[in-house]
Design a protein around this motif. Sequence first.
Motif, short mmCIF file in Angstrom:
data_model
loop_
_atom_site.label_atom_id
_atom_site.label_comp_id
_atom_site.label_asym_id
_atom_site.label_seq_id
_atom_site.Cartn_x
_atom_site.Cartn_y
_atom_site.Cartn_z
N PHE A 141 9.16 3.61 2.96
CA PHE A 141 10.13 4.20 1.95
C PHE A 141 9.39 5.32 1.36
O PHE A 141 10.03 6.53 1.42
CB PHE A 141 10.98 3.14 1.09
N ALA A 142 8.26 4.99 0.52
CA ALA A 142 7.60 6.17 -0.08
C ALA A 142 6.85 7.05 0.93
O ALA A 142 7.14 8.49 0.91
CB ALA A 142 6.74 5.44 -0.89
N GLY A 143 6.66 6.60 1.87
CA GLY A 143 5.86 7.45 2.93
C GLY A 143 6.82 8.38 3.67
O GLY A 143 6.48 9.46 3.81
N ALA A 144 7.82 7.87 4.04
CA ALA A 144 8.92 8.72 4.79
C ALA A 144 9.46 9.76 3.93
O ALA A 144 9.65 10.88 4.40
CB ALA A 144 10.16 7.60 5.31
N ILE A 145 9.60 9.47 2.56
CA ILE A 145 10.30 10.49 1.74
C ILE A 145 9.21 11.60 1.33
O ILE A 145 9.36 12.76 1.35
CB ILE A 145 10.60 9.89 0.39
N GLY A 146 7.86 11.12 1.11
CA GLY A 146 6.90 11.83 1.10
C GLY A 146 6.51 13.07 2.19
O GLY A 146 6.20 14.10 2.01
N LEU A 147 6.68 12.44 3.40
CA LEU A 147 6.30 13.42 4.55
C LEU A 147 7.38 14.23 4.75
O LEU A 147 7.15 15.19 5.35
CB LEU A 147 6.04 12.24 5.97
N ALA A 148 8.67 13.69 4.52
CA ALA A 148 9.68 14.74 4.66
C ALA A 148 9.82 15.90 3.61
O ALA A 148 10.03 16.85 4.14
CB ALA A 148 11.09 13.82 4.63
N LEU A 149 9.23 15.44 2.43
CA LEU A 149 8.98 16.72 1.54
C LEU A 149 8.34 17.57 1.86
O LEU A 149 8.35 18.69 1.78
CB LEU A 149 9.16 16.17 0.13
N PHE A 150 7.20 17.26 2.35
CA PHE A 150 6.09 18.09 2.80
C PHE A 150 6.24 18.76 3.96
O PHE A 150 5.95 20.02 4.07
CB PHE A 150 4.63 17.20 2.77
N LEU A 151 6.89 18.04 5.11
CA LEU A 151 7.17 18.93 6.22
C LEU A 151 8.21 19.79 5.94
O LEU A 151 8.24 20.94 6.62
CB LEU A 151 7.78 18.10 7.40
N ASN A 152 9.05 19.50 4.79
CA ASN A 152 9.99 20.52 4.68
C ASN A 152 9.61 21.93 3.93
O ASN A 152 10.23 23.22 3.93
CB ASN A 152 11.13 20.04 3.69
N LEU B 148 6.42 5.44 10.39
CA LEU B 148 6.32 6.44 9.45
C LEU B 148 7.40 7.81 10.19
O LEU B 148 7.99 8.03 9.21
CB LEU B 148 4.88 7.01 8.96
N GLY B 149 6.70 8.22 11.19
CA GLY B 149 7.75 9.38 11.60
C GLY B 149 8.83 9.29 11.95
O GLY B 149 9.82 10.17 11.55
N TRP B 150 9.38 8.10 12.68
CA TRP B 150 10.73 7.90 12.70
C TRP B 150 11.60 7.76 11.55
O TRP B 150 12.71 8.14 11.57
CB TRP B 150 10.95 6.52 13.65
N SER B 151 11.09 7.22 10.43
CA SER B 151 11.67 6.91 9.04
C SER B 151 12.03 8.29 8.74
O SER B 151 12.92 8.35 7.78
CB SER B 151 10.86 6.14 8.30
N THR B 152 11.14 9.28 8.79
CA THR B 152 11.38 10.59 8.38
C THR B 152 12.59 11.48 8.94
O THR B 152 13.23 12.65 8.16
CB THR B 152 10.12 11.71 8.20
N ILE B 153 13.18 10.99 9.99
CA ILE B 153 14.05 11.87 10.74
C ILE B 153 15.27 12.23 9.66
O ILE B 153 15.86 13.14 9.72
CB ILE B 153 14.46 11.40 12.02
N ILE B 154 15.74 10.98 9.28
CA ILE B 154 17.05 11.07 8.59
C ILE B 154 17.09 11.98 7.22
O ILE B 154 17.67 12.74 6.84
CB ILE B 154 17.55 9.83 8.22
N TYR B 155 15.59 12.03 6.49
CA TYR B 155 15.40 12.67 5.47
C TYR B 155 15.12 14.13 5.93
O TYR B 155 15.69 14.99 5.00
CB TYR B 155 14.32 11.92 4.79
N LEU B 156 14.67 14.23 6.75
CA LEU B 156 14.70 15.94 7.36
C LEU B 156 16.07 16.42 7.60
O LEU B 156 16.20 17.52 7.16
CB LEU B 156 13.84 16.21 8.26
N ALA B 157 17.10 15.62 8.01
CA ALA B 157 18.16 16.04 8.24
C ALA B 157 18.90 16.47 6.92
O ALA B 157 19.54 17.25 6.93
CB ALA B 157 18.76 15.17 9.23
N VAL B 158 18.89 15.68 6.23
CA VAL B 158 19.58 15.73 4.81
C VAL B 158 18.95 16.80 4.26
O VAL B 158 19.51 17.64 3.56
CB VAL B 158 19.05 14.54 3.93
N LEU B 159 17.54 17.12 4.15
CA LEU B 159 16.95 18.49 3.30
C LEU B 159 17.24 19.56 4.24
O LEU B 159 17.58 20.69 3.48
CB LEU B 159 15.30 18.16 3.65
N ALA B 160 17.77 19.60 5.52
CA ALA B 160 18.13 20.77 6.13
C ALA B 160 19.59 20.98 5.58
O ALA B 160 19.86 22.35 5.92
CB ALA B 160 18.15 20.59 7.63
N GLY B 161 20.40 20.39 5.22
CA GLY B 161 21.53 20.44 4.50
C GLY B 161 21.70 20.76 3.22
O GLY B 161 22.61 21.24 2.71
#
Length: 340
Positions: A125-136, A213-226
Amino acid sequence: MNRRRKSIRTITNEEGINIEQTAAKAIKTDAGLKNNLRKKKWKTLAQQYQLILMSVPFVGILALFSYLPLWGWIMAFQKYSIGKGIFGSEFVGFDQFVKLFNDDWFYTVLRNTLAMSLMHLITSFAGAIGLALFLNEVRSRLFKRTIQTITYIPHFVSWVVIASIVTLVLSPDFGPLNELLIWLGIVDEPIFFLSKEKWFWVIHTMAGFWKELGWSTIIYLAVLAGVDPALYEAADVDGAGRFRKMIHISLPGLMPTASILLILNTGYLIATGYESQMLLGNNLVMEYSQVLDLYALNYSMQIGDYSYGVAISMFKSVVSIVLVLLVNSWAKRIGQSTVL
């Protein structure tokens, strides 16, 4: 006096009539609104008949594979015999559950299940959110795509391959990790990582973290794109840096989705599966590696006590529902998005 009384009676009667007329109009209005709502619902259904027809096969599959098999729960209240079948087996009431809760090994297995599930939930949970934030925040598309691809690949690799890689890396016979530790002078002899009971939870958690880890970030990256770009532009005008924008814009934008995913993932705390534990575990670490699914599988397939295995599965389902309801209630109290 009589005239006054008559006038008062007349006024009272008129007021009563007016009240009755108003009440009748209100009733008619409510009835009309209800009829209009019904008509709108049927009209909407008629307009969306194609979507409804498309959903019918999936609802049928859900009913066939998720709800129809529930009738097999009756085995948990029987002393099931393959020869006699469900309808011929002896009914024993709650004997299987009494046996389950009196088994000391059950509580050890339950501890392992909850501990590994919580560790996996927190890290993923924490890793996916953190990776999504940094990739964004990454501006180089090539670098961003490369990191995404590298982190996505393990999800599509089976646990058999993942367990083999982990075993090879941690092997005392020329394993890369042991070779590195010896070269750095941290240890003098190879460490048998997979034979250390209290290390198993950490090894299992890290393997699952790497895989998902990577798979869990997909939905968070989609949210950040919106997220509305105007919010970031306004923050730039106010002089906010990347870290400030991440904390005050990106992270709050993820919270509704993160809340829903947390509620849904809580339902799997006690239903972790058994593949990873069975492949990474061994007899030396069984006290820390065996989980409820593996426990039920061993009783059902090796011992042949199918009723006991069904009782374990039934216990898991009930606990999962309770956990989801509790976390959903907690999320509702703190004002986050919920699923119910």
